[in-house]
Design a protein around this motif. Structure first.
Motif, PDB file in Angstrom:
ATOM      1  N   ALA A 114      19.413  25.873  21.161  1.00 10.97           N
ATOM      2  CA  ALA A 114      18.155  26.544  21.472  1.00 10.97           C
ATOM      3  C   ALA A 114      18.367  27.423  22.695  1.00 10.97           C
ATOM      4  O   ALA A 114      19.228  27.147  23.534  1.00 10.97           O
ATOM      5  CB  ALA A 114      17.066  25.521  21.755  1.00 10.97           C
ATOM      6  N   VAL A 115      17.577  28.463  22.782  1.00 12.97           N
ATOM      7  CA  VAL A 115      17.552  29.323  23.957  1.00 12.97           C
ATOM      8  C   VAL A 115      16.105  29.715  24.200  1.00 12.97           C
ATOM      9  O   VAL A 115      15.350  29.956  23.253  1.00 12.97           O
ATOM     10  CB  VAL A 115      18.459  30.571  23.789  1.00 12.97           C
ATOM     11  N   THR A 116      15.715  29.724  25.456  1.00 11.56           N
ATOM     12  CA  THR A 116      14.357  30.111  25.836  1.00 11.56           C
ATOM     13  C   THR A 116      14.431  30.928  27.112  1.00 11.56           C
ATOM     14  O   THR A 116      15.151  30.559  28.042  1.00 11.56           O
ATOM     15  CB  THR A 116      13.472  28.867  26.074  1.00 11.56           C
ATOM     16  N   VAL A 117      13.688  32.018  27.132  1.00 10.82           N
ATOM     17  CA  VAL A 117      13.669  32.920  28.277  1.00 10.82           C
ATOM     18  C   VAL A 117      12.204  33.212  28.614  1.00 10.82           C
ATOM     19  O   VAL A 117      11.400  33.442  27.714  1.00 10.82           O
ATOM     20  CB  VAL A 117      14.432  34.224  27.949  1.00 10.82           C
ATOM     21  N   LEU A 118      11.881  33.199  29.908  1.00 10.72           N
ATOM     22  CA  LEU A 118      10.527  33.552  30.326  1.00 10.72           C
ATOM     23  C   LEU A 118      10.166  34.936  29.798  1.00 10.72           C
ATOM     24  O   LEU A 118      11.028  35.823  29.728  1.00 10.72           O
ATOM     25  CB  LEU A 118      10.403  33.560  31.850  1.00 10.72           C
ATOM     26  N   ASP A 119       8.908  35.134  29.468  1.00  6.71           N
ATOM     27  CA  ASP A 119       8.466  36.397  28.874  1.00  6.71           C
ATOM     28  C   ASP A 119       8.883  37.610  29.701  1.00  6.71           C
ATOM     29  O   ASP A 119       9.361  38.604  29.147  1.00  6.71           O
ATOM     30  CB  ASP A 119       6.941  36.405  28.711  1.00  6.71           C
ATOM     31  N   ASP A 120       8.713  37.551  31.017  1.00  4.55           N
ATOM     32  CA  ASP A 120       9.027  38.727  31.841  1.00  4.55           C
ATOM     33  C   ASP A 120      10.530  38.938  32.047  1.00  4.55           C
ATOM     34  O   ASP A 120      10.937  39.924  32.662  1.00  4.55           O
ATOM     35  CB  ASP A 120       8.285  38.693  33.176  1.00  4.55           C
ATOM     36  N   TRP A 121      11.364  38.065  31.514  1.00  7.24           N
ATOM     37  CA  TRP A 121      12.815  38.227  31.574  1.00  7.24           C
ATOM     38  C   TRP A 121      13.406  38.545  30.206  1.00  7.24           C
ATOM     39  O   TRP A 121      14.617  38.660  30.067  1.00  7.24           O
ATOM     40  CB  TRP A 121      13.463  36.980  32.173  1.00  7.24           C
ATOM     41  N   GLN A 122      12.555  38.685  29.194  1.00  6.33           N
ATOM     42  CA  GLN A 122      13.038  39.007  27.851  1.00  6.33           C
ATOM     43  C   GLN A 122      13.380  40.492  27.756  1.00  6.33           C
ATOM     44  O   GLN A 122      12.954  41.305  28.564  1.00  6.33           O
ATOM     45  CB  GLN A 122      11.988  38.613  26.814  1.00  6.33           C
ATOM     46  N   ASN A 123      14.180  40.818  26.761  1.00  2.61           N
ATOM     47  CA  ASN A 123      14.619  42.191  26.477  1.00  2.61           C
ATOM     48  C   ASN A 123      15.501  42.763  27.575  1.00  2.61           C
ATOM     49  O   ASN A 123      15.555  43.975  27.764  1.00  2.61           O
ATOM     50  CB  ASN A 123      13.420  43.112  26.204  1.00  2.61           C
ATOM     51  N   LYS A 124      16.197  41.887  28.296  1.00  2.00           N
ATOM     52  CA  LYS A 124      17.138  42.312  29.329  1.00  2.00           C
ATOM     53  C   LYS A 124      18.565  41.877  29.004  1.00  2.00           C
ATOM     54  O   LYS A 124      19.476  42.111  29.775  1.00  2.00           O
ATOM     55  CB  LYS A 124      16.742  41.715  30.684  1.00  2.00           C
ATOM     56  N   GLY A 125      18.737  41.159  27.886  1.00  2.00           N
ATOM     57  CA  GLY A 125      20.052  40.646  27.524  1.00  2.00           C
ATOM     58  C   GLY A 125      20.318  39.237  28.021  1.00  2.00           C
ATOM     59  O   GLY A 125      21.420  38.720  27.850  1.00  2.00           O
ATOM     60  N   LEU A 126      19.319  38.596  28.607  1.00  2.00           N
ATOM     61  CA  LEU A 126      19.522  37.243  29.139  1.00  2.00           C
ATOM     62  C   LEU A 126      19.726  36.220  28.023  1.00  2.00           C
ATOM     63  O   LEU A 126      20.633  35.391  28.107  1.00  2.00           O
ATOM     64  CB  LEU A 126      18.356  36.836  30.040  1.00  2.00           C
ATOM     65  N   GLY A 127      18.914  36.269  26.988  1.00  7.31           N
ATOM     66  CA  GLY A 127      19.084  35.333  25.873  1.00  7.31           C
ATOM     67  C   GLY A 127      20.463  35.464  25.241  1.00  7.31           C
ATOM     68  O   GLY A 127      21.126  34.469  24.941  1.00  7.31           O
TER      69      GLY A 127
END
Length: 184
Positions: A114-127
């Motif tokens: 599983a992977v989860t990223v806070l909404d304001d950190w999404q679409n940055k390549g973190l996941g």
């Protein structure tokens, strides 16, 4: 994208290490293994997730994570589990902005991830970064298949899974869910 053909794994630090990751927007996060001392930060992370992100992560609604859930998430069994956090400075502490994890199944060759990223950190390549590290560790540990069960409506997870080379199929037991599988 087939992650095994990328040079990414050549720079992967040891599981016990900590490393800085530069994201697409040039922001920096510290990626490191989760630790029992992350209890408060993990609780804050879960509580900071949007209701939709929480529903996608836990396939249902969790408003307030209980003590047992927090214990299970931060006290991992290093023989069969791996969990990374992405953290940023928050005063004198760290704030968790993303988490990836896997848990090996009884056969020792497969794991659920599983992977989860806070909404304001999404679409940055973190996941993607968190999952690439997780995939490489799974390979190093002899895992042959990673899988994840997600809600079919979770388009961002589907896109990430496809980008990472996972195959997607409808869950035969629940058509509102999909199964993502990656053979390593």
């Amino acid at each position: 994208m087939n992650t095994s053909s990328t040079p990414f794994s050549a720079s992967l630090p040891a599981l016990s290490g900590r490393w800085s990751q530069t994201l697409r927007d040039r922001s920096q996060v510290l990626i490191r293994p989760i630790a029992p001392q992350d209890r408060t930060a993990e609780r804050n992370f879960l509580e900071a997730l949007s209701s939709e992100a929480r529903r996608f992560r836990f396939l249902g609604q969790i408003k307030c994570p209980g003590e047992q859930l927090i214990d299970r998430l931060v006290d991992i069994d290093p023989a069969s589990e791996v969990a990374f956090v992405a953290a940023v400075p928050d005063g004198s502490a760290e704030r968790i902005v993303g988490v990836s994890r896997y848990s090996a199944l009884a056969d020792g060759n497969s794991c659920e991830c599983a992977v989860t990223v806070l909404d304001d950190w999404q679409n940055k390549g973190l996941g993607s970064a968190l999952m690439k590290h997780l995939i490489e560790i799974a390979r190093q540990r002899g895992i042959r298949r990673m899988s994840s069960i997600d809600l079919a409506e979770n388009v961002q997870m589907r896109d990430l899974a496809i980008y990472l080379g996972f195959h997607v199929r409808i869950d035969p037991d629940n058509v509102s869910q999909v199964i993502h599988e990656l053979y390593l």
